[in-house]
Design a protein around this motif. Structure first.
Motif, mmCIF file in Angstrom:
data_model
loop_
_atom_site.group_PDB
_atom_site.id
_atom_site.type_symbol
_atom_site.label_atom_id
_atom_site.label_comp_id
_atom_site.label_asym_id
_atom_site.label_seq_id
_atom_site.Cartn_x
_atom_site.Cartn_y
_atom_site.Cartn_z
ATOM 1 N N ALA A 161 8.052 18.027 13.248
ATOM 2 C CA ALA A 161 7.957 17.950 14.715
ATOM 3 C C ALA A 161 8.175 16.522 15.202
ATOM 4 O O ALA A 161 7.755 15.563 14.558
ATOM 5 C CB ALA A 161 6.580 18.436 15.165
ATOM 6 N N VAL A 162 8.832 16.424 16.347
ATOM 7 C CA VAL A 162 8.977 15.129 17.022
ATOM 8 C C VAL A 162 8.066 15.123 18.242
ATOM 9 O O VAL A 162 8.074 16.053 19.050
ATOM 10 C CB VAL A 162 10.439 14.892 17.467
ATOM 11 C CG1 VAL A 162 10.547 13.623 18.309
ATOM 12 C CG2 VAL A 162 11.356 14.804 16.254
ATOM 13 N N THR A 163 7.259 14.080 18.327
ATOM 14 C CA THR A 163 6.453 13.836 19.530
ATOM 15 C C THR A 163 7.151 12.774 20.364
ATOM 16 O O THR A 163 7.605 11.763 19.820
ATOM 17 C CB THR A 163 5.049 13.317 19.141
ATOM 18 O OG1 THR A 163 4.339 14.334 18.457
ATOM 19 C CG2 THR A 163 4.254 12.892 20.376
ATOM 20 N N ALA A 164 7.199 12.997 21.668
ATOM 21 C CA ALA A 164 7.710 11.968 22.581
ATOM 22 C C ALA A 164 6.533 11.338 23.305
ATOM 23 O O ALA A 164 5.805 12.016 24.035
ATOM 24 C CB ALA A 164 8.681 12.579 23.578
ATOM 25 N N ALA A 165 6.344 10.039 23.069
ATOM 26 C CA ALA A 165 5.289 9.279 23.753
ATOM 27 C C ALA A 165 5.973 8.585 24.924
ATOM 28 O O ALA A 165 6.552 7.510 24.768
ATOM 29 C CB ALA A 165 4.657 8.288 22.793
ATOM 30 N N VAL A 166 5.913 9.225 26.093
ATOM 31 C CA VAL A 166 6.899 8.899 27.123
ATOM 32 C C VAL A 166 6.592 7.673 27.970
ATOM 33 O O VAL A 166 7.494 7.056 28.513
ATOM 34 C CB VAL A 166 7.181 10.109 28.054
ATOM 35 C CG1 VAL A 166 7.838 11.238 27.288
ATOM 36 C CG2 VAL A 166 5.928 10.578 28.770
ATOM 37 N N THR A 167 5.307 7.295 28.091
ATOM 38 C CA THR A 167 5.048 6.145 28.973
ATOM 39 C C THR A 167 3.986 5.188 28.457
ATOM 40 O O THR A 167 4.099 3.984 28.608
ATOM 41 C CB THR A 167 4.723 6.616 30.409
ATOM 42 O OG1 THR A 167 4.593 5.469 31.249
ATOM 43 C CG2 THR A 167 3.454 7.445 30.503
ATOM 44 N N GLY A 168 2.908 5.697 27.840
ATOM 45 C CA GLY A 168 1.884 4.819 27.270
ATOM 46 C C GLY A 168 1.036 4.119 28.316
ATOM 47 O O GLY A 168 1.209 4.313 29.526
ATOM 48 N N GLY A 169 0.118 3.303 27.796
ATOM 49 C CA GLY A 169 -0.745 2.538 28.691
ATOM 50 C C GLY A 169 -0.689 1.055 28.417
ATOM 51 O O GLY A 169 -1.403 0.276 29.045
ATOM 52 N N ASP A 170 0.157 0.652 27.475
ATOM 53 C CA ASP A 170 0.203 -0.762 27.074
ATOM 54 C C ASP A 170 1.484 -1.458 27.506
ATOM 55 O O ASP A 170 1.450 -2.619 27.894
ATOM 56 C CB ASP A 170 0.097 -0.889 25.545
ATOM 57 C CG ASP A 170 -1.113 -0.156 24.999
ATOM 58 O OD1 ASP A 170 -2.176 -0.237 25.626
ATOM 59 O OD2 ASP A 170 -0.980 0.507 23.953
ATOM 60 N N VAL A 171 2.608 -0.757 27.392
ATOM 61 C CA VAL A 171 3.850 -1.417 27.804
ATOM 62 C C VAL A 171 3.842 -1.599 29.320
ATOM 63 O O VAL A 171 3.249 -0.805 30.057
ATOM 64 C CB VAL A 171 5.114 -0.614 27.365
ATOM 65 C CG1 VAL A 171 5.397 -0.825 25.902
ATOM 66 C CG2 VAL A 171 4.990 0.863 27.695
ATOM 67 N N LEU A 172 4.494 -2.673 29.755
ATOM 68 C CA LEU A 172 4.502 -3.010 31.182
ATOM 69 C C LEU A 172 5.798 -2.522 31.810
ATOM 70 O O LEU A 172 6.878 -2.711 31.227
ATOM 71 C CB LEU A 172 4.387 -4.525 31.353
ATOM 72 C CG LEU A 172 3.167 -5.170 30.692
ATOM 73 C CD1 LEU A 172 3.216 -6.692 30.829
ATOM 74 C CD2 LEU A 172 1.882 -4.615 31.317
ATOM 75 N N PRO A 173 5.723 -1.930 32.998
ATOM 76 C CA PRO A 173 6.958 -1.455 33.635
ATOM 77 C C PRO A 173 7.993 -2.558 33.834
ATOM 78 O O PRO A 173 9.191 -2.287 33.840
ATOM 79 C CB PRO A 173 6.485 -0.869 34.974
ATOM 80 C CG PRO A 173 5.023 -1.044 35.027
ATOM 81 C CD PRO A 173 4.512 -1.562 33.740
ATOM 82 N N SER A 174 7.535 -3.807 33.938
ATOM 83 C CA SER A 174 8.516 -4.896 34.083
ATOM 84 C C SER A 174 9.330 -5.108 32.820
ATOM 85 O O SER A 174 10.361 -5.777 32.844
ATOM 86 C CB SER A 174 7.806 -6.205 34.433
ATOM 87 O OG SER A 174 7.259 -6.135 35.724
ATOM 88 N N GLN A 175 8.873 -4.554 31.691
ATOM 89 C CA GLN A 175 9.624 -4.731 30.436
ATOM 90 C C GLN A 175 10.873 -3.854 30.384
ATOM 91 O O GLN A 175 11.814 -4.168 29.659
ATOM 92 C CB GLN A 175 8.747 -4.388 29.230
ATOM 93 C CG GLN A 175 7.620 -5.372 28.974
ATOM 94 C CD GLN A 175 6.786 -4.911 27.789
ATOM 95 O OE1 GLN A 175 5.828 -4.161 27.934
ATOM 96 N NE2 GLN A 175 7.161 -5.352 26.610
#
Ligand code: KMH
Ligand code: ZN
Length: 312
Positions: A10-24
């Motif tokens: 199975a592939v899981t998609a971790a689509v947004t997270g809580g650590d990466v910054l939208p400015s990245q």
């Protein structure tokens, strides 16, 4: 649990997270409708599990039950996928905030982080991204002080909520020590086997990102957990290790997580434009090894006893 040579993965998609910054990266979805469309795109590209965090419109991580509900309902209206909600949340959230998404949506699966650890997403000031929001500047200013708190008392409380909601814990193992904690929780009856494990590699505070680290952890998990070891997966951070671990993981018969939560680039010189792009690469890596991608129902069949005893 060891898979046969040609069994699905199975592939899981971790689509947004809580650590990466939208400015990245402009591709990181923040608004509810964007998280939904990224998750739907990832499922159509081959993912059978979506791992979800919620964000406010400006990208700030959120523990709002309403946001989680809207995201999950929106995804379920368009595709069949196993929903995995984060209980890691983001630094600074209280334990109750971190449980809000599970309580609001009663997902099939949710992350279960096994130990307190340093957790540094932005350790080196000279490499910090240029950011456009004040809340992102605060994240960077906290560099060097970030502790991801997961005490034994929290683990017991979280397990009780998972059991009550019929949610399968996905045991996030960043480090060999977390396997010892899993063993203890099984022995005292807080967890019930077989448990689902996901190795998370490359977080500063946990194990490094070498391929050998995955092999070492996998061997240690088999030795430590024995028959209580269920489905095993790997989530590695950053390019190219996300894909290198995907290739090795599929070879070993493990599930694999990819997505913008963990890695922003699809090739050495370019950022991914969507989560679907990352899932497509993972799908090719599985296909090249003769492994079909598991359907959501195939994943559900392997979920643990709390999902199996769910009443609604
Ligand atoms: N951001 C990942 C490295 C969680 O959501 O519970 C870890 C993670 C934790 O996915
Ligand atoms: Zn997460």
């Amino acid at each position: 649990m060891r898979r046969d040579k040609y069994e699905p993965v199975a592939v899981t998609a971790a689509v947004t997270g809580g650590d990466v910054l939208p400015s990245q990266s402009r591709a990181i979805p923040c608004r509810v409708e964007d998280v939904i469309s990224e998750a739907v795109g990832a499922v159509r590209a081959g993912a059978s599990v979506v791992h979800l965090h919620a964000r406010e419109d400006d990208g700030r991580p959120s523990a709002s039950p309403e946001l989680f509900q809207r995201i999950v309902e929106g995804i379920r209206a368009e595709v069949d996928a196993v929903i995995s909600i984060s209980t890691g949340g983001s630094p600074g959230m209280t334990p109750q905030q971190r449980l809000a998404g599970v309580l609001a949506t009663r997902p099939e699966m949710a992350t279960y982080n096994l130990g307190t650890m340093n957790y540094e997403g932005f350790p080196t000031p000279s490499r910090w991204p240029a950011v456009s929001h004040d809340w992102e500047r605060e994240v960077l200013a906290n560099s060097g002080t970030v502790v991801f708190t997961n005490t034994l008392a929290m683990l017991r409380d979280f397990a009780a909520v998972f059991k009550e909601t019929g949610t399968t814990p996905e045991l996030e193992v960043y480090d060999m020590s977390h396997l010892g904690m899993a063993r203890f929780l099984l022995d005292e009856g807080t967890l019930e086997g077989p448990v689902r494990i996901q190795f998370v590699l490359g977080v500063l505070g946990g194990t490094g990102n070498a391929l050998e680290d995955l092999v070492a952890l996998y061997e240690a998990a088999q030795r430590t957990l024995g028959d209580a070891l269920g489905v095993v997966g790997v989530a590695a951070t950053g390019y190219p290790m996300q894909f290198r671990h995907a290739a090795l993981g599929f070879g070993l018969g493990l599930d694999v997580r990819v997505g913008l939560e963990d890695s922003l680039r699809v090739v050495r010189t370019a950022q991914a434009k969507s989560n679907a792009e990352l899932v497509e690469v993972a799908g090719r890596l599985a296909d090249l090894q003769g492994r079909p991608l598991a359907t959501p129902d195939q994943v559900r069949a392997g979920l643990g006893p709390w999902w199996g005893s769910r009443k609604t």
